[in-house]
Each structure stands twice: as structure tokens, then as C-alpha cells.
Scaffold this motif. Structure first.
Motif, short mmCIF file in Angstrom:
data_model
loop_
_atom_site.label_atom_id
_atom_site.label_comp_id
_atom_site.label_asym_id
_atom_site.label_seq_id
_atom_site.Cartn_x
_atom_site.Cartn_y
_atom_site.Cartn_z
N LYS A 57 20.13 34.55 44.51
CA LYS A 57 21.09 34.42 45.60
C LYS A 57 22.51 34.38 45.06
N THR A 58 23.45 34.87 45.86
CA THR A 58 24.85 34.86 45.45
C THR A 58 25.35 33.45 45.24
N GLU A 59 25.00 32.55 46.13
CA GLU A 59 25.47 31.18 46.03
C GLU A 59 24.99 30.52 44.74
N HIS A 60 23.76 30.84 44.35
CA HIS A 60 23.22 30.26 43.14
C HIS A 60 23.86 30.88 41.90
N LEU A 61 24.11 32.19 41.94
CA LEU A 61 24.68 32.87 40.79
C LEU A 61 26.11 32.43 40.54
N LEU A 62 26.93 32.37 41.60
CA LEU A 62 28.33 31.97 41.46
C LEU A 62 28.52 30.46 41.52
N LYS A 63 27.45 29.73 41.73
CA LYS A 63 27.50 28.26 41.79
C LYS A 63 28.51 27.79 42.84
N VAL A 64 28.45 28.43 44.00
CA VAL A 64 29.39 28.09 45.07
C VAL A 64 29.16 26.67 45.56
N ASP A 113 39.50 32.17 38.40
CA ASP A 113 38.85 30.93 38.83
C ASP A 113 37.59 30.78 37.98
N GLU A 114 37.64 29.89 36.98
CA GLU A 114 36.50 29.72 36.07
C GLU A 114 35.27 29.18 36.77
N ARG A 115 35.45 28.63 37.95
CA ARG A 115 34.30 28.12 38.69
C ARG A 115 33.39 29.25 39.17
N LEU A 116 33.93 30.46 39.24
CA LEU A 116 33.16 31.61 39.70
C LEU A 116 32.59 32.44 38.55
N SER A 117 32.77 32.00 37.33
CA SER A 117 32.24 32.76 36.19
C SER A 117 30.71 32.71 36.17
N SER A 121 24.91 40.25 30.83
CA SER A 121 24.84 40.95 29.56
C SER A 121 25.59 42.28 29.58
N THR A 122 25.80 42.84 30.77
CA THR A 122 26.49 44.13 30.89
C THR A 122 27.97 43.98 31.21
N ASN A 123 28.42 42.74 31.47
CA ASN A 123 29.83 42.47 31.78
C ASN A 123 30.30 43.26 33.01
N LYS A 124 29.41 43.43 33.94
CA LYS A 124 29.75 44.13 35.18
C LYS A 124 30.17 43.14 36.26
N SER A 125 31.05 43.61 37.14
CA SER A 125 31.55 42.77 38.22
C SER A 125 30.62 42.84 39.42
N ARG A 162 36.05 41.04 44.62
CA ARG A 162 35.38 41.48 43.41
C ARG A 162 35.52 40.38 42.35
N VAL A 163 34.37 39.92 41.83
CA VAL A 163 34.33 38.81 40.87
C VAL A 163 33.80 39.35 39.55
N TYR A 164 34.52 39.01 38.45
CA TYR A 164 34.12 39.43 37.11
C TYR A 164 33.42 38.26 36.40
N PRO A 165 32.62 38.55 35.40
CA PRO A 165 31.86 37.47 34.74
C PRO A 165 32.73 36.37 34.14
N ASP A 166 33.95 36.69 33.70
CA ASP A 166 34.80 35.68 33.09
C ASP A 166 35.57 34.86 34.12
N GLY A 167 35.36 35.13 35.41
CA GLY A 167 36.01 34.36 36.47
C GLY A 167 37.23 35.02 37.09
N HIS A 168 37.62 36.19 36.61
CA HIS A 168 38.74 36.89 37.25
C HIS A 168 38.30 37.42 38.61
N VAL A 169 39.25 37.36 39.56
CA VAL A 169 38.93 37.70 40.95
C VAL A 169 39.96 38.71 41.45
N LEU A 170 39.47 39.71 42.15
CA LEU A 170 40.32 40.66 42.88
C LEU A 170 40.01 40.51 44.36
N TYR A 171 41.06 40.21 45.13
CA TYR A 171 40.93 39.99 46.58
C TYR A 171 41.83 40.99 47.27
N SER A 172 41.25 41.91 48.03
CA SER A 172 42.00 42.99 48.66
C SER A 172 41.71 43.00 50.16
N LEU A 173 42.75 43.29 50.93
CA LEU A 173 42.59 43.39 52.38
C LEU A 173 43.59 44.39 52.94
#
Length: 480
Positions: A57-64, A113-117, A121-125, A162-173
């Protein structure tokens, strides 16, 4: 035969049993081969990415659920940097009456946001839509001086996270915003306007959130196909500065500046050319006979009313500013020229009436001071002499005629007397000195100029066009 039937049935059963065993053996061999191939392939490939697992689940993966996203990242520490870039999709409209503009753009935010890291293994967002935005922290950027704004929601909300493994976030609207623009119409319609779209954090001061352009001037990109009907878009550029509020403190503010230059051709066709033609049309009255009162009056009134209509139409599409615009100067000067042409004919008509009265009084005075005589001359020549245009030769030519006393008209009516020679007329010739005759000639010469072509009309034919051309040279050299 009965002895052969039983062996045949037994033989048939054995054959069927053998075929069933062969078919079952083939199925087992085929299934085993497939399993072997699958097993070999799984060993050759890389281990599966947990981000692509359907069971996670997304919530479990991102530890929301493990963090409090009501607080900004690194709460209590240094200000979190938030980069911004903008892509302008369209500049929809510019309103002079409301002093605002409408723009559609893609607004993108970048932060960490390091909380979303998460581990990958593939470093994909991972990319999400707007449903996850409500569960995490995002910058509270708003548009300063905006009147209306909305996020597009067809077919769904135009939001991308868009969330990257290291916690970087791109928010577009994708947003459409209508913002105020302080316009200066002192040079309208030969003006250029500079408008700004301002972005700022609503809650976080510069101590909590540092808002900046991600790539400097390259953070703003525009579509080359953007165009407006009345304006030419000259340039877009970005700036940033601090904004101070006395009750809350200092905030980072970003500016999207763009300069617009108005197209003049539309106003030349709709305003300047008609006004110029009305002024030129008012000059036609200078060549019309001053005795044609209906023609000159109707022409003057028509041009005045047309100029009033043009002025009203221009001001109806403009805000009610308290200063004079460039178009007002041109239209009101043209209106003054048209109005002066009407006043010019009023002066001509008044002076002509005064001159007619003066001439009538001179005739009566000449008749009362003259000697009566009956002259056998033609009626046309006599009328010319009555107008006072006779010469010395005409006076000498009357010396041979006999003089008769002139009887009043009332006495002639009482006596019912009829002149013996109806073709003869009574002419009054004044007897005066040579100096008096010379003065009369000079005054009569001046009167003849006024009678034939009035001096005011003659001078107006040159003064009005020359003055208007001079005004146009000054006007266009100043405002162009």
C-alpha cells in the motif's frame, strides 16, 4: 462368435487405458518444462522493485501514518527551501475596465521531505494524483492581489505529485488565475503596460520557508504561440524580494513580470481616422455660400454631434480615471476645431447681417440728402447706381437729364397720377465735396469684399487646416 466377443472387449479396454496413460505423461512433461522456464527466467532477472508491487500500500510504503504531516519538514530547524518554476500556458485576456488580467499556467514546487523517503533498488520515483496531496505536507503558496483562481478539474483534478526515494518531492498543478494589474492610461492608446503575478507563502515566514526561483530566469517558460488581439507581448521575466507585514513579519515573494504594448492600428481605424475626417468635413462649410444658412448650419451640427458620439464611445470602454488620456487630448482638440467652425459661420452670419443693416441705412441717408431727378436710363443700370457702385462717368452722363420735383408716394396715390414715362426711374444723386466721394469709395470697396467673399471665410480656409496639421505634428511626435 460369443467366444470372440469377450476377448475383443478386453483388448479395447487395454488400448484405451494405454492411451490415457500416454496423454497424462505428456501433460506432466509440458507443465514441468514451463515451470523450469519460469524458474530460469526469475533467476536471470533483477529482484522485483517493491515500489511496483501491488500488494504494498502507498500509505505503508511512504509511512504516511507514521508521521505528523501537519508540520513542515524539519520543524523547529532552519527554513525549508522550496523551489518554484512556472510554465505559462496562455494569457487569456486583459481588461482595461477592471484593470486585471487572466492567465493559465503550470505551477511546480520542489522541496525535500525525508519523511517520505523509501527504499528502492532501482531509484525510481512514484507518481500520484491529487488524492495523496491531502495526506502529506505541501507548500501553502497563494497568488497575491488575485481576484479569482481555480485548479482545473477536467476530467479529474489537474494535480500531480511525484516522490523520489531520497524524499525529494515535485508538486505540480494547473491553475487559472485572474489578478489585478495597476495600469497607467495617460498615454492610451499609445501605451505600454507592465503587469505582475505575485506568489507568496500564506502562513510561513522567511524563517520557516524560503521560496525561490528554482533555475533563476529560466524558471519561467512560455509558449511561443501566446498572442493577444490588442497587445504585443514584449517580454517575460522573474524577480523576487521580501514583503513585510507589520503584524506577521517578512515573507519571500516571487514575481512574474510581463510587458505588453498596445496595437495602435485598431484605434487608428475606430477613433483617430473618423475624428480627423469629421474635422476636415467641418472645413467644407468655408467654401459654401454664406447665404446658404440651412446647408452650413446642418453641416456644423452634424459634425459636432458625430464628434460627441466618438468621444462617448471611447470613454464607455475605459475606466473612469481622473487624469487626461492621450486619446482625450486628440478627440477634444478635434471637437474644438469642429465647434469653432460652427462659431465661425455664426460670426460670418452676424457680420453680414450688421453690414446689410448699415448699407440699408446708407441708402436711406443718401436718398434723403440727394436731389430728385427723372433719368431716362435702364432699370439695371439704375439699380447698380442705387447700390452705390456708380462712377464719375455715370454721374456725368446724367447731366443732360431734366430735373423734376419728386412727389411723395402718398400724394401720388391721392392724385392717382401715373408717370408719363414708366421706363424712367427716380435716382437720388447726392451732391457733396470730393473728399466725401473719396471716403465713400474706400468704404464701398471694403463692403464689396465682404459681399463677394467674406474675409473670415477666406482666412479660415488657411488658418483651420494649418493649425490642425501643426497640432497633429506635435501630438504624434510626443506620444509616438
Amino acid at each position: 462368435m460369443p467366444y470372440l466377443t469377450k476377448p475383443l472387449i478386453l483388448l479395447l479396454c487395454l488400448v484405451v487405458t494405454a492411451e490415457c496413460r500416454k496423454h497424462s505423461h505428456r501433460v506432466r512433461r509440458w507443465t514441468g518444462t514451463v515451470e523450469t522456464q519460469k524458474h530460469g527466467t526469475s533467476l536471470a532477472k533483477k529482484p522485483p522493485d517493491v515500489t511496483k508491487s501491488r500488494k504494498t500500500k502507498t500509505e505503508h510504503l511512504l509511512k504516511v501514518d507514521d508521521h505528523d504531516f501537519t508540520m513542515r519538514p524539519a520543524f523547529g530547524g532552519p527554513a525549508i527551501p522550496v523551489g518554484v518554476d512556472v510554465q505559462v500556458e496562455s494569457l487569456d485576456s486583459i481588461s482595461e475596465v477592471d484593470m486585471d488580467f487572466t492567465m493559465t499556467l503550470y505551477l511546480r514546487h520542489y522541496w525535500k521531505d525525508e519523511r517520505l523517503s523509501f527504499t528502492s533498488s532501482t531509484n525510481k520515483s512514484m507518481t500520484f494524483d491529487g488524492r495523496l496531496v491531502k495526506k502529506i505536507w505541501v507548500p501553502d503558496v497563494f497568488f497575491v492581489h488575485s481576484k479569482r483562481s481555480f485548479i482545473h478539474d477536467t476530467t479529474t483534478e489537474n494535480i500531480m505529485l511525484r516522490v523520489y526515494p531520497d524524499g525529494h518531492v515535485l508538486y505540480s498543478l494547473r491553475v487559472t488565475v485572474t489578478a489585478a494589474c495597476n495600469m497607467d492610461f495617460s498615454r492610451f492608446p499609445l501605451d505600454s503596460q507592465t503587469c505582475s503575478l505575485e506568489l507568496e507563502s500564506y502562513a510561513y515566514t522567511d524563517e520557516d520557508l524560503m521560496l525561490y526561483w528554482k533555475s533563476g530566469d529560466e524558471s519561467l517558460s512560455t509558449d511561443d504561440r501566446i498572442s493577444l488581439s490588442q497587445f504585443l507581448i514584449q517580454k517575460f521575466h522573474t524577480t523576487s524580494r521580501l514583503a513585510f507585514y507589520s503584524s506577521t513579519g517578512w515573507y519571500n515573494r516571487l514575481y512574474i513580470n510581463f510587458t505588453l504594448r498596445r496595437h495602435i492600428f485598431f484605434f487608428l481605424l475606430q477613433t483617430y481616422f473618423p475624428a480627423t475626417l469629421m474635422v476636415m468635413l467641418s472645413w467644407v462649410s468655408f467654401w459654401i455660400d454664406r447665404r446658404a444658412v440651412p446647408a452650413r448650419v446642418s453641416l456644423g451640427i452634424t459634425t459636432v454631434l458625430t464628434m460627441s458620439t466618438i468621444i462617448t464611445g471611447v470613454n464607455a470602454s475605459m475606466p473612469r480615471v481622473s487624469y487626461i488620456k492621450a486619446v482625450d487630448i486628440y478627440l477634444w482638440v478635434s471637437f474644438v476645431f469642429v465647434f469653432l467652425s460652427v462659431l465661425e459661420y455664426a460670426a460670418v452670419n452676424y457680420l453680414s447681417t450688421v453690414q446689410d443693416r448699415r448699407e440699408r441705412k446708407m441708402r436711406e441717408r443718401a436718398r434723403s440728402q440727394s436731389l430728385p431727378c427723372t433719368c431716362g436710363i435702364s432699370q439695371t443700370r439704375t439699380m447698380t447706381m442705387l447700390d452705390g457702385t456708380y462712377s464719375e462717368a455715370d454721374t456725368n452722363s446724367l447731366a443732360g437729364y431734366t430735373e423734376e420735383p419728386m412727389e411723395p408716394e402718398e400724394e401720388q396715390e391721392e392724385l392717382h397720377e401715373v408717370p408719363e414715362k414708366p421706363e424712367h426711374m427716380v435716382v437720388h444723386l447726392s451732391v457733396s465735396s470730393e473728399s466725401t466721394t473719396t471716403k465713400k469709395k474706400k468704404s464701398l470697396h471694403a463692403l464689396n469684399i465682404i459681399q463677394n467673399t467674406h474675409a473670415i471665410d477666406k482666412y479660415s480656409r488657411m488658418i483651420f487646416p494649418g493649425s490642425y496639421i501643426f497640432f497633429n505634428i506635435i501630438y504624434w511626435s510626443v506620444y509616438c
